[in-house]
Scaffold this motif. Structure first.
Motif, PDB file in Angstrom:
ATOM      1  N   ALA A  89       1.075  -0.535   0.228  1.00  0.00           N
ATOM      2  CA  ALA A  89      -0.258   0.413   0.211  1.00  0.00           C
ATOM      3  C   ALA A  89       0.987   1.268  -0.220  1.00  0.00           C
ATOM      4  CB  ALA A  89      -1.312   0.335   1.230  1.00  0.00           C
ATOM      5  N   LEU A  90       2.091   0.986   1.282  1.00  0.00           N
ATOM      6  CA  LEU A  90       2.663   1.879   0.709  1.00  0.00           C
ATOM      7  C   LEU A  90       3.189   2.747  -0.226  1.00  0.00           C
ATOM      8  CD1 LEU A  90       4.271   2.166   4.116  1.00  0.00           C
ATOM      9  CD2 LEU A  90       1.908   3.230   3.672  1.00  0.00           C
ATOM     10  N   ALA A  91       3.760   1.795  -1.123  1.00  0.00           N
ATOM     11  CA  ALA A  91       4.283   1.982  -2.436  1.00  0.00           C
ATOM     12  C   ALA A  91       3.420   2.196  -3.270  1.00  0.00           C
ATOM     13  CB  ALA A  91       4.883   0.535  -3.169  1.00  0.00           C
ATOM     14  N   GLY A  92       2.046   2.034  -3.647  1.00  0.00           N
ATOM     15  CA  GLY A  92       0.983   2.576  -3.884  1.00  0.00           C
ATOM     16  C   GLY A  92       1.199   4.337  -3.778  1.00  0.00           C
ATOM     17  N   TRP A  93       0.603   4.368  -2.608  1.00  0.00           N
ATOM     18  CA  TRP A  93       0.831   5.693  -2.158  1.00  0.00           C
ATOM     19  C   TRP A  93       1.883   6.291  -2.533  1.00  0.00           C
ATOM     20  CZ3 TRP A  93      -3.496   8.444  -1.359  1.00  0.00           C
ATOM     21  CH2 TRP A  93      -4.464   7.223  -0.853  1.00  0.00           C
ATOM     22  N   ALA A  94       3.283   5.973  -2.262  1.00  0.00           N
ATOM     23  CA  ALA A  94       4.122   6.741  -2.740  1.00  0.00           C
ATOM     24  C   ALA A  94       4.092   7.405  -3.841  1.00  0.00           C
ATOM     25  CB  ALA A  94       5.524   5.955  -3.104  1.00  0.00           C
ATOM     26  N   GLY A  95       3.718   6.439  -4.901  1.00  0.00           N
ATOM     27  CA  GLY A  95       3.068   6.455  -6.569  1.00  0.00           C
ATOM     28  C   GLY A  95       2.446   7.717  -6.720  1.00  0.00           C
ATOM     29  N   VAL A  96       1.151   7.536  -5.946  1.00  0.00           N
ATOM     30  CA  VAL A  96       0.176   8.666  -6.166  1.00  0.00           C
ATOM     31  C   VAL A  96       0.784   9.961  -5.860  1.00  0.00           C
ATOM     32  CG1 VAL A  96      -1.462   9.867  -4.895  1.00  0.00           C
ATOM     33  CG2 VAL A  96      -1.592   7.061  -5.724  1.00  0.00           C
ATOM     34  N   ALA A  97       1.892   9.919  -4.860  1.00  0.00           N
ATOM     35  CA  ALA A  97       2.753  11.536  -4.536  1.00  0.00           C
ATOM     36  C   ALA A  97       3.276  11.842  -5.445  1.00  0.00           C
ATOM     37  CB  ALA A  97       2.820  11.457  -2.844  1.00  0.00           C
ATOM     38  N   ASP A  98       4.557  11.270  -5.956  1.00  0.00           N
ATOM     39  CA  ASP A  98       5.128  10.954  -6.728  1.00  0.00           C
ATOM     40  C   ASP A  98       3.886  12.148  -8.340  1.00  0.00           C
ATOM     41  OD1 ASP A  98       7.977  11.417  -8.467  1.00  0.00           O
ATOM     42  OD2 ASP A  98       6.676   9.746  -9.872  1.00  0.00           O
TER      43      ASP A  98
END
Length: 373
Positions: A89-98
């Motif tokens: 989930a955090l990897a997915g959220w890092a992609g969102v932030a980027d």
């Protein structure tokens, strides 16, 4: 249709940058958090990143994500709502932030625990109990379990871990969901908080749990990493509910939160133009700013001529003028305005408002609900 005079004034008023801690938001427009169930297994994918990046590219200064569950077994009530813990989930959220940053915007995740709003046996952890300050539901559903001291510590740690994860994964701050009758708000509200220990009783004692969450998050991140606290008087299913009947009662709730480290209060109302207390035109965000000196975000049917529930009844929202909103922003009643449904109906709402293209605005209708659910 928004008059051309209003459109020109909107450009001047809304385009001003504003600072929240270390973050400078490029304009006064935020995207309000809106729950979606487009994250199977709680993991946001490329479509979620595209959804938020499209609004940032459309001119929104600050994206506030949909509610995302903290790492506690009882935090959630759906396995399609995103979570803010676990490597996937955090990897997915890092992609969102980027994606949002590449589109020119800033973004904060909204960290959430539903408390007694959890359905019995619901995913993502079906065996997890419903928990709350006193096990008292907001409706006529069955009671849950009163939280122990160990439960409180676990939830506080889960929020702090979420805050640290937000900073580590490139987000610009966090928002704590303390509104609408979810767990933090259940402690703030006398109806659901009937404790007789240090976490119940008067307004200051009922605020202790929320203040300890804020303080733990503040310790977990840099001193100037922004912490936003979302609060409301109303609850889901009870629009008449109130935490405070007077400014003095509201101050008793907000002061401990400000002292614990809140940088901004996001004050949820159904209609931003309504005064909160008799004898003043200030809305809830206006009062929060006056009482605490902190920045505030106002929200509630911005740019629309009806309420959210009317859309479910098949009634399309029209485009309403925003002169009253601009009046309040010009006199610094609050600092930012959060826009919800209007941004679902028109992802370019912000850039059209900021560039005087109000004749191109798309109303919010039933078709836009597909972007929410």
């Amino acid at each position: 249709m928004i008059p051309s005079s209003s459109a020109a004034r909107a450009t001047d008023v809304l385009v001003r940058p504003v600072s929240l801690g270390s973050l400078t938001v490029r304009n006064r427009i935020a995207m309000a958090p809106m729950t979606r169930e487009f994250s199977p297994g709680g993991v946001p994918g490329a479509d979620v990143a595209e959804y938020y990046a499209r609004r940032a590219a459309g001119g929104v200064g600050l994206i506030i994500s949909e509610g995302t569950y903290v790492g506690h077994a009882s935090a959630g009530t759906s396995d399609r709502v995103p979570r803010f813990h676990g490597e996937d989930a955090l990897a997915g959220w890092a992609g969102v932030a980027d994606a949002v940053h590449r589109a020119g915007g800033a973004i904060v995740p909204q960290l959430w625990h539903v408390g007694m709003a959890r359905a019995v046996g619901a995913p993502p952890v079906p065996e997890a109990p419903r928990v709350g300050p006193s096990g008292v539901p907001l409706d006529d559903s069955e009671p849950g379990r009163t939280m122990t001291r160990a439960d409180l510590d676990e939830v506080i740690s889960a929020f702090a871990a979420g805050a640290a994860a937000a900073e580590a994964n490139g987000f610009d701050g966090i928002e704590l969901h303390g509104a609408h009758g979810y767990l933090i708000d259940q402690f703030l509200w006398a109806h659901t908080n009937r404790r007789t220990d240090a976490y119940g009783g008067d307004a200051v004692s009922r605020t202790r749990f929320a203040a300890e969450i804020v303080a733990a998050c503040r310790r977990a991140v840099a001193p100037d990493f922004p912490i936003i606290f979302r609060m409301s008087q109303w609850k889901m299913g009870d629009y008449r509910a109130r935490l405070a009947e007077t400014p003095q009662e509201l101050e008793a709730v907000l002061d401990p939160l400000a002292e614990a480290g809140v940088d901004a209060f996001h004050c949820s109302t159904r209609r931003y133009w309504l005064p909160e207390f008799d004898g003043s035109d200030l809305n809830l965000a206006g009062w929060a700013k006056k009482l605490t000196g902190r920045a505030t975000i106002s929200v509630g049917s911005v740019g629309l001529d009806n309420e959210f529930l009317k859309t479910f009844q098949g009634q399309e929202s029209g485009v309403a003028d925003i002169d009253g909103l601009l009046d309040r922003l010009e006199r610094d009643e609050f600092d930012l305005v959060a826009v919800g449904r209007a941004l679902l109906g028109d992802p370019e709402w912000a850039t059209k408002i900021l560039n005087g293209r109000t004749d191109e605005l798309t109303p919010f209708g039933t078709e836009a609900l597909a972007r929410l659910h």
